[in-house]
Design a protein around this motif. Structure first.
Motif, PDB file in Angstrom:
ATOM      1  N   LEU A  64       0.811  -1.215   0.000  1.00 21.17           N
ATOM      2  CA  LEU A  64       0.000   0.000   0.000  1.00 21.17           C
ATOM      3  C   LEU A  64       0.846   1.268   0.000  1.00 21.17           C
ATOM      4  CD1 LEU A  64      -2.693  -1.023   2.665  1.00 21.17           C
ATOM      5  CD2 LEU A  64      -2.780  -1.284   0.183  1.00 21.17           C
ATOM      6  N   ALA A  65       2.140   1.130  -0.111  1.00 26.84           N
ATOM      7  CA  ALA A  65       3.015   2.300  -0.081  1.00 26.84           C
ATOM      8  C   ALA A  65       2.610   3.301  -1.150  1.00 26.84           C
ATOM      9  CB  ALA A  65       4.461   1.871  -0.284  1.00 26.84           C
ATOM     10  N   GLY A  66       2.351   4.520  -0.737  1.00 23.92           N
ATOM     11  CA  GLY A  66       1.955   5.566  -1.671  1.00 23.92           C
ATOM     12  C   GLY A  66       0.514   5.500  -2.109  1.00 23.92           C
ATOM     13  N   LYS A  67      -0.242   4.498  -1.645  1.00 27.49           N
ATOM     14  CA  LYS A  67      -1.645   4.345  -2.049  1.00 27.49           C
ATOM     15  C   LYS A  67      -2.607   4.596  -0.906  1.00 27.49           C
ATOM     16  CE  LYS A  67      -0.110   0.618  -5.118  1.00 27.49           C
ATOM     17  NZ  LYS A  67      -0.181  -0.840  -5.365  1.00 27.49           N
ATOM     18  N   SER A  68      -2.135   4.432   0.317  1.00 27.85           N
ATOM     19  CA  SER A  68      -3.021   4.565   1.462  1.00 27.85           C
ATOM     20  C   SER A  68      -2.226   5.007   2.678  1.00 27.85           C
ATOM     21  CB  SER A  68      -3.727   3.232   1.761  1.00 27.85           C
ATOM     22  OG  SER A  68      -4.463   3.328   2.954  1.00 27.85           O
ATOM     23  N   ALA A  69      -2.889   5.769   3.545  1.00 31.55           N
ATOM     24  CA  ALA A  69      -2.246   6.213   4.782  1.00 31.55           C
ATOM     25  C   ALA A  69      -2.632   5.345   5.967  1.00 31.55           C
ATOM     26  CB  ALA A  69      -2.616   7.674   5.065  1.00 31.55           C
ATOM     27  N   PHE A  70      -3.451   4.307   5.763  1.00 32.40           N
ATOM     28  CA  PHE A  70      -3.920   3.541   6.914  1.00 32.40           C
ATOM     29  C   PHE A  70      -3.025   2.349   7.228  1.00 32.40           C
ATOM     30  CE2 PHE A  70      -5.724   0.825   3.703  1.00 32.40           C
ATOM     31  CZ  PHE A  70      -5.860  -0.417   4.295  1.00 32.40           C
ATOM     32  N   ALA A  71      -2.165   1.931   6.315  1.00 34.17           N
ATOM     33  CA  ALA A  71      -1.261   0.817   6.567  1.00 34.17           C
ATOM     34  C   ALA A  71      -0.217   0.772   5.456  1.00 34.17           C
ATOM     35  CB  ALA A  71      -2.024  -0.511   6.624  1.00 34.17           C
ATOM     36  N   ASP A  72       0.845  -0.006   5.690  1.00 34.37           N
ATOM     37  CA  ASP A  72       1.874  -0.201   4.671  1.00 34.37           C
ATOM     38  C   ASP A  72       1.600  -1.430   3.815  1.00 34.37           C
ATOM     39  OD1 ASP A  72       4.465   1.678   5.106  1.00 34.37           O
ATOM     40  OD2 ASP A  72       3.398   1.368   6.986  1.00 34.37           O
ATOM     41  N   TYR A  73       0.960  -2.449   4.430  1.00 32.06           N
ATOM     42  CA  TYR A  73       0.644  -3.666   3.694  1.00 32.06           C
ATOM     43  C   TYR A  73      -0.742  -4.171   4.077  1.00 32.06           C
ATOM     44  CZ  TYR A  73       5.589  -4.036   2.416  1.00 32.06           C
ATOM     45  OH  TYR A  73       6.833  -3.796   1.898  1.00 32.06           O
ATOM     46  N   MET A  74      -1.437  -4.721   3.097  1.00 25.91           N
ATOM     47  CA  MET A  74      -2.670  -5.467   3.337  1.00 25.91           C
ATOM     48  C   MET A  74      -2.393  -6.922   2.943  1.00 25.91           C
ATOM     49  SD  MET A  74      -6.440  -5.191   1.538  1.00 25.91           S
ATOM     50  CE  MET A  74      -6.826  -3.606   2.272  1.00 25.91           C
ATOM     51  N   VAL A  75      -2.748  -7.824   3.842  1.00 25.42           N
ATOM     52  CA  VAL A  75      -2.569  -9.249   3.580  1.00 25.42           C
ATOM     53  C   VAL A  75      -3.942  -9.904   3.562  1.00 25.42           C
ATOM     54  CG1 VAL A  75      -1.492 -11.394   4.358  1.00 25.42           C
ATOM     55  CG2 VAL A  75      -0.324  -9.208   4.723  1.00 25.42           C
ATOM     56  N   ILE A  76      -4.200 -10.711   2.555  1.00 26.00           N
ATOM     57  CA  ILE A  76      -5.476 -11.416   2.414  1.00 26.00           C
ATOM     58  C   ILE A  76      -5.181 -12.911   2.372  1.00 26.00           C
ATOM     59  CG2 ILE A  76      -7.587 -11.682   1.039  1.00 26.00           C
ATOM     60  CD1 ILE A  76      -6.944  -8.931  -0.202  1.00 26.00           C
ATOM     61  N   ALA A  77      -5.920 -13.681   3.183  1.00 29.44           N
ATOM     62  CA  ALA A  77      -5.700 -15.123   3.243  1.00 29.44           C
ATOM     63  C   ALA A  77      -7.027 -15.837   3.467  1.00 29.44           C
ATOM     64  CB  ALA A  77      -4.712 -15.471   4.360  1.00 29.44           C
ATOM     65  N   SER A  78      -7.022 -17.140   3.269  1.00 26.91           N
ATOM     66  CA  SER A  78      -8.246 -17.936   3.430  1.00 26.91           C
ATOM     67  C   SER A  78      -8.032 -19.075   4.410  1.00 26.91           C
ATOM     68  CB  SER A  78      -8.688 -18.528   2.080  1.00 26.91           C
ATOM     69  OG  SER A  78      -9.031 -17.524   1.165  1.00 26.91           O
ATOM     70  N   GLY A  79      -9.129 -19.414   5.111  1.00 20.22           N
ATOM     71  CA  GLY A  79      -9.193 -20.629   5.914  1.00 20.22           C
ATOM     72  C   GLY A  79     -10.339 -21.472   5.379  1.00 20.22           C
ATOM     73  N   ARG A  80     -10.260 -22.775   5.557  1.00 19.49           N
ATOM     74  CA  ARG A  80     -11.268 -23.646   4.957  1.00 19.49           C
ATOM     75  C   ARG A  80     -12.600 -23.633   5.693  1.00 19.49           C
ATOM     76  NH1 ARG A  80      -6.555 -26.504   4.634  1.00 19.49           N
ATOM     77  NH2 ARG A  80      -7.023 -27.651   6.546  1.00 19.49           N
ATOM     78  N   SER A  81     -12.606 -23.225   6.966  1.00 17.65           N
ATOM     79  CA  SER A  81     -13.832 -23.224   7.768  1.00 17.65           C
ATOM     80  C   SER A  81     -13.821 -22.033   8.704  1.00 17.65           C
ATOM     81  CB  SER A  81     -13.932 -24.519   8.583  1.00 17.65           C
ATOM     82  OG  SER A  81     -12.877 -24.573   9.547  1.00 17.65           O
ATOM     83  N   THR A  82     -14.977 -21.740   9.302  1.00 19.99           N
ATOM     84  CA  THR A  82     -15.035 -20.628  10.263  1.00 19.99           C
ATOM     85  C   THR A  82     -14.108 -20.898  11.444  1.00 19.99           C
ATOM     86  OG1 THR A  82     -16.967 -21.653  11.319  1.00 19.99           O
ATOM     87  CG2 THR A  82     -17.384 -19.992   9.636  1.00 19.99           C
ATOM     88  N   ARG A  83     -14.037 -22.169  11.870  1.00 20.49           N
ATOM     89  CA  ARG A  83     -13.157 -22.496  12.994  1.00 20.49           C
ATOM     90  C   ARG A  83     -11.706 -22.209  12.643  1.00 20.49           C
ATOM     91  NH1 ARG A  83     -13.566 -28.299  15.874  1.00 20.49           N
ATOM     92  NH2 ARG A  83     -15.544 -27.329  16.507  1.00 20.49           N
TER      93      ARG A  83
END
Length: 352
Positions: A256-275
């Motif tokens: 997010l460098a230069g694109k947003s002031a709220f953080a430097d990185y956004m990480v997106i990941a998945s889990g197979r279930s709510t647990r």
């Protein structure tokens, strides 16, 4: 079919739902938006409310405007309701004015019953919107009481121009199926939340990497703030190790460098279930704390479809696969980058 035919994912073209449209910058979204939406669902008998997050409101300066993807992400966290949908259809539809957006949505969903929702503080501004008289002809309008903007707002130009088409609040449930023009003022419990006030009270974050600032002692000249990129890189590496240890899938890292002031990185990941999603988030938050990184908030554990771990410099979204595909944060950021890379055209007229 192309994506323009489905600007609101999951909504069939032949829907006959009663839908409230709440448009705005949502910079940021807050409980006032949610309050109006819940009141609309109850008082107007709506099936759902759509939050239409605008790429840029032409009546507002873009100073302090968070990136579209950031605003959509926060709005979805704030809305958190099965009958509130959040998206940015104008980015796909190519519309900029409220009137054009409404007309396009009516064309794409010809059997839906739309109501435009707003706070009463917007009523005095309507006369500055492009095609505001035509807007009254196109869609029913519901205005909800706001602190300091209740009955006084009814004396402004637009409400007076359409005074004879006003429905009594007791008839509000008829509004969605009324022949236009039709509008209603809804006196309700007042909510004082305001995006402007939230922005004013939020400390402005400055990107300090290598930035030179003047020292208060002139004789010492200027000094340079410390470069925190190494520390942030270590924090990101810890996040990645934690996700890997807990078998998180499809990990995506967005710089997010230069694109947003709220953080430097956004990480997106998945889990197979709510647990698994909740477990991944809990373990990550604990490891960040043990490493003495701050954890600002962990949100969404109650449901477990989407959990946000906000550690300041690195923000982590952990989804089940289905919600991740539906909300498509990666796609939203891609669209944001495309939109901001296009040369801006000078606005010739005010619009809403």
């Amino acid at each position: 079919m192309t994506s323009i035919h489905h600007p609101m994912p999951g909504v069939p073209r032949d829907t006959r739902r009663r839908i409230g449209l709440l448009g705005g910058s949502f910079n940021p979204a807050h409980d006032g938006h949610r309050h109006i939406s819940l009141e609309a669902l109850r008082r107007l008998g709506l099936d759902e409310v759509w939050w239409l997050v605008s790429p840029q409101n032409p009546l507002k300066s873009d100073d302090g405007m968070a990136p579209l993807a950031t605003r959509v992400t926060r709005a979805r966290q704030v809305a958190h309701h099965p009958h509130i949908r959040v998206d940015a259809p104008e980015l796909l539809l190519g519309t900029r004015y409220t009137l054009d957006t409404v007309r396009t949505l009516k064309r794409l969903y010809p059997h839906a019953h739309f109501v435009w929702l707003m706070g009463a503080d917007i009523l005095p501004q309507l006369e500055h919107w492009l095609g505001w008289r035509e807007l009254f002809q196109e869609v029913a309008i519901a205005a909800f009481a706001r602190p300091g903007w209740s009955y006084a707002a009814l004396q402004s130009a637009a409400p007076r121009a359409f005074a004879r088409y006003r429905l009594d609040a007791g008839q509000a449930r008829r509004l969605a199926t009324c022949t236009t023009p039709a509008w209603c003022f809804i006196p309700s419990r007042l909510d004082s939340h305001s995006a402007t006030a939230l922005r004013a009270g939020r400390p402005k974050r400055t990107r300090a990497k290598g930035k030179t600032i003047p020292d208060q002692i002139p004789s010492e000249g200027a000094r340079t703030l410390p470069d925190r990129s190494k520390e942030i890189g270590e924090q990101l590496a810890l996040v990645r190790r934690s996700l890997d240890d807990d078998k998180a899938e499809d990990v995506v890292i967005i710089d997010l460098a230069g694109k947003s002031a709220f953080a430097d990185y956004m990480v997106i990941a998945s889990g197979r279930s709510t647990r698994q999603v909740v477990a991944i988030a809990d373990h990550l938050a604990e490891r960040l704390k043990q490493a003495r990184y701050r954890v600002i908030s962990v949100e969404g554990k109650e449901v477990g479809d989407w959990v946000l771990v906000d550690s300041g410099d690195v923000v982590v979204h952990i989804f089940r696969p289905e919600p991740r595909a539906f909300y498509a944060l990666e796609k939203m950021w891609a669209l944001e980058n495309v939109a901001t890379s296009k040369p801006a055209k000078a606005a010739r007229r005010k619009r809403a």
